[in-house]
Design an enzyme around this catalytic site. Structure first.
Site, mmCIF file in Angstrom:
data_model
loop_
_atom_site.group_PDB
_atom_site.id
_atom_site.type_symbol
_atom_site.label_atom_id
_atom_site.label_comp_id
_atom_site.label_asym_id
_atom_site.label_seq_id
_atom_site.Cartn_x
_atom_site.Cartn_y
_atom_site.Cartn_z
ATOM 1 N N ARG B 226 0.852 -1.185 0.000
ATOM 2 C CA ARG B 226 0.000 0.000 0.000
ATOM 3 C C ARG B 226 0.887 1.233 0.000
ATOM 4 O O ARG B 226 1.526 1.523 1.007
ATOM 5 C CB ARG B 226 -0.893 -0.032 1.251
ATOM 6 N N HIS B 230 -3.754 4.406 5.137
ATOM 7 C CA HIS B 230 -5.008 3.664 5.019
ATOM 8 C C HIS B 230 -6.038 4.496 4.266
ATOM 9 O O HIS B 230 -6.732 4.012 3.392
ATOM 10 C CB HIS B 230 -5.526 3.321 6.420
ATOM 11 N N TYR B 238 3.773 5.230 10.447
ATOM 12 C CA TYR B 238 4.148 3.964 11.082
ATOM 13 C C TYR B 238 4.798 2.995 10.094
ATOM 14 O O TYR B 238 5.233 1.918 10.482
ATOM 15 C CB TYR B 238 2.905 3.313 11.706
#
Lengths: 324, 309
Positions: B226, B230, B238
């Site tokens: 990814r 998100h 992170y």
């Protein structure tokens, strides 16, 4: 003419709809070879074959999910939850997937989820529940709770033909305890319409499911005391028949709301709000609720009997209300 | 893949930041090869259950750019007429089943769609997609098991992008690969390079044929990464920078471009020309969607249940 039990009426309804429409099929745990834990689907496998009577793994969420998928492709699935208690395992698929598809993207989900519910059979906390309110509080679903063999068949057939998801709560206690003569041919009971089970002038008892019989038995006793009780059987909770409720309350001016489900957040609260909003001026006494207490359903017979609303509860509350 | 990349760049980096798109925005940057490679060979009557980083599926199935932009903007002309947001798009006309936020819920639904094909004797298949995080949900396991037990014609395709929101794979599962779970459900499992569209395409072709021939479901795990947070509000702090750097070199679009240039199928000039065309097409779709009307507030009361037209 032979008498048809509640359980046989449900089976007849399924069978007739499967004959009428090739798109109707049954899936669930032990519904095929075994004929269902309560024998509701007995004989259907032999009659319709394993393509249309499908035994599944113990996966309530996947049973409902698969029903949704099949419905999206134009089929009319009837998914059986072995006990209504287990419907919690499929809560997400029912309330998030099935209930919201039409609203979100116009895809109707014509499924029926059959859920054998209710206590009085010594089933304990996980085989006796009445979980209807989880679904009554979910826009997009329809919820029905028949009390008679006629309604069980007629509402089931209506549910199968309905373009939206219907949760069909069939009361286990009534399966073999109630029976009646059923007319030949198609029986269809419209979803959202109540039935007046007993005409009366003094007090309305608004109820549904197995509690209809508690109300009717209490009414017989009360008649001897000169208290004339009207019994309204809601039959459907979502949508429910507001007019029938209001009409009865406006006539008798006193109302008892009776259900087997627990008290807080039960359907009686919704009815009480409706009556307060729309028939306040007609009331000659407080709106009274008779429900199970706010506990899980206990197993041990003395506790279960205490837990379930019963005739003596209706007698006591009706006498108090009549004297008010 | 290039249309998907540009479409999502506009959504996330422009329209969202301009406040023209509100709510959640989830893009599949770096994962474009998976939806494209898995859906390109499907027939029109096959069904796709996309997940939330599968924009390519919508384009391949023929949903218009204008419908997609209007959807993100909450316009009446969007795929859900403003009722739902972002990639929660469905269309029975395009055999696209709308994803819901409860991850993995589309897995049992895909099994049921496949079951209906089997019941009717149709040779159609379902392509059902999800991320690595979704494979931790019970519905995923129930759905895979049921699809396999009932031999439903489904291809399960995992976008393993190694992060579910902030949770890395090793906190998601104690097995190394999602595909390792396939044998437990009695279905073939295969791992492919999810950033190689030709590899995804190849594996999908085989799985589609396998399902179409009545052999039941299979699982393809596409290893990818990814290249964003998100969602649009997540800076992905992170995620170690080295991982982004490594996967940047494996960008699926650049890789295909290099292959096509090496084989003299495409030139840098041709690519630039293609980009120009894509930009123009997207500009036009955005302009139309921006002018499209919002729904009436009271429209929120409609379509909860079937309504006679």
């Amino acid at each position: 003419m032979a008498l048809t039990t509640y359980v046989d009426a449900i089976r007849q309804g399924i069978s007739e709809e499967m004959e009428r429409d090739d798109n109707v099929f049954v899936l669930g745990e032990d519904v095929g070879i075994y004929g269902g834990a309560f024998k509701v689907t007995t004989g259907l496998l032999e009659k319709f074959g394993e393509t249309r009577v499908i035994d599944t793994p113990i996966s309530e969420s996947a049973i409902v999910g698969a029903a949704i998928g099949a419905a999206l492709m134009g089929l009319r699935p009837i998914a059986e939850m072995q006990f209504a208690d287990f419907i919690s395992c499929a809560f997400d698929q029912i309330t998030n997937f099935a209930a919201k598809c039409r609203y979100r993207w116009g895809a109707g989900i014509p499924i029926v989820v059959r859920a054998p519910s209710g206590g009085g059979i010594h089933g304990g906390p996980f085989h006796s529940q009445n979980p209807e309110m989880h679904f009554v509080h979910t826009p997009g679903l329809k919820v029905v709770c028949p009390s008679t063999a006629y309604d069980a068949k007629g509402l089931l057939k209506a549910a199968i033909r309905d373009p939206d998801p219907v949760i069909f709560f069939e009361h286990k206690y009534l399966y073999r305890r109630v029976k009646e003569e059923l007319p030949d041919g198609d029986i269809l009971v419209p979803i959202g319409k109540a039935a007046l089970r007993r005409k009366g002038t003094d007090i309305s008892v608004i109820t549904y499911g197995a509690m209809v019989y508690v109300a009717l038995d209490a009414a017989k006793e009360l008649e001897k005391e000169g208290i004339d009780v009207e019994v309204v059987d809601l039959r459907s909770l979502l949508p429910f028949d507001k007019e029938a409720v209001l009409e009865s309350v406006k006539k008798t001016n006193k109302v008892i709301l009776l259900h087997e489900d627990t008290r807080t957040g039960g359907f009686a609260g919704e009815l009480a709000a409706l009556i307060s909003e729309e028939a306040f001026d007609y009331l000659d006494g407080p709106i009274r609720r008779i429900t199970a207490p706010d506990t899980p359903v206990p197993f041990s017979p003395p506790m279960e009997e205490f837990f379930l609303p019963k005739i003596s509860d209706v007698l006591r509350v009706a006498r108090e209300l009549h004297a008010y | 893949m290039k249309v998907v990349r540009e479409l999502e760049n506009r959504i996330e980096r422009k329209l969202y930041r301009q406040g023209k798109i509100l709510g959640g925005v989830y893009v599949g940057r770096g994962q474009e090869a998976i939806a494209v490679g898995s859906c390109i060979d499907l027939r029109a009557d096959d069904v796709v259950c996309p997940s939330h980083r599968d924009m390519g599926a919508f384009l391949i199935r023929g949903m218009s750019l204008r419908t997609i932009f209007a959807q993100y903007m909450g316009k009446k002309t969007g795929a859900t007429k403003g009722k739902d947001s972002n990639m929660h798009m469905g269309s029975l006309e395009h055999n696209l089943i709308a994803f819901i936020s409860m991850l993995g819920d589309n897995v049992p639904v895909a099994a049921g769609i496949g079951l209906s094909f089997k019941m009717r004797g149709q040779d159609r298949v379902v392509m059902c997609s999800f991320g690595d995080g979704a494979t931790s949900r019970g519905d995923w396991h129930e759905g895979l098991n049921m699809a396999s037990v009932l031999k439903c014609p489904v291809v399960f395709i995992c976008n393993n992008n190694q992060y579910a929101y902030s949770t890395p794979l090793e906190r998601q599962m104690a097995v190394e690969n999602v595909a390792d779970r396939a044998p437990a459900y009695g279905m073939p499992g295969e791992i492919v390079d999810g950033n190689d569209v030709l590899a995804v395409w190849n594996a999908s072709q085989r799985a589609i044929e396998y399902a179409r021939n009545g052999n039941g479901p299979s699982l393809i795990e596409c290893k990818t990464f990814r290249m964003t947070g998100h969602s649009a509000h997540d800076d992905a702090s992170y995620v170690p920078q080295e991982l982004f750097d490594y996967w940047e070199t494996r960008d699926p679009i650049r890789r295909l471009e290099r292959t096509l240039i090496q084989q003299n199928i495409l030139s840098e000039a041709g690519i630039a020309e293609m980009d120009k065309g894509i930009h123009a097409e997207i500009d036009e779709a955005i302009a139309i969607a921006e002018k499209d009307p919002y729904p009436e507030p009271e429209d929120c009361l409609r379509d909860v249940y079937f309504e006679e037209q």
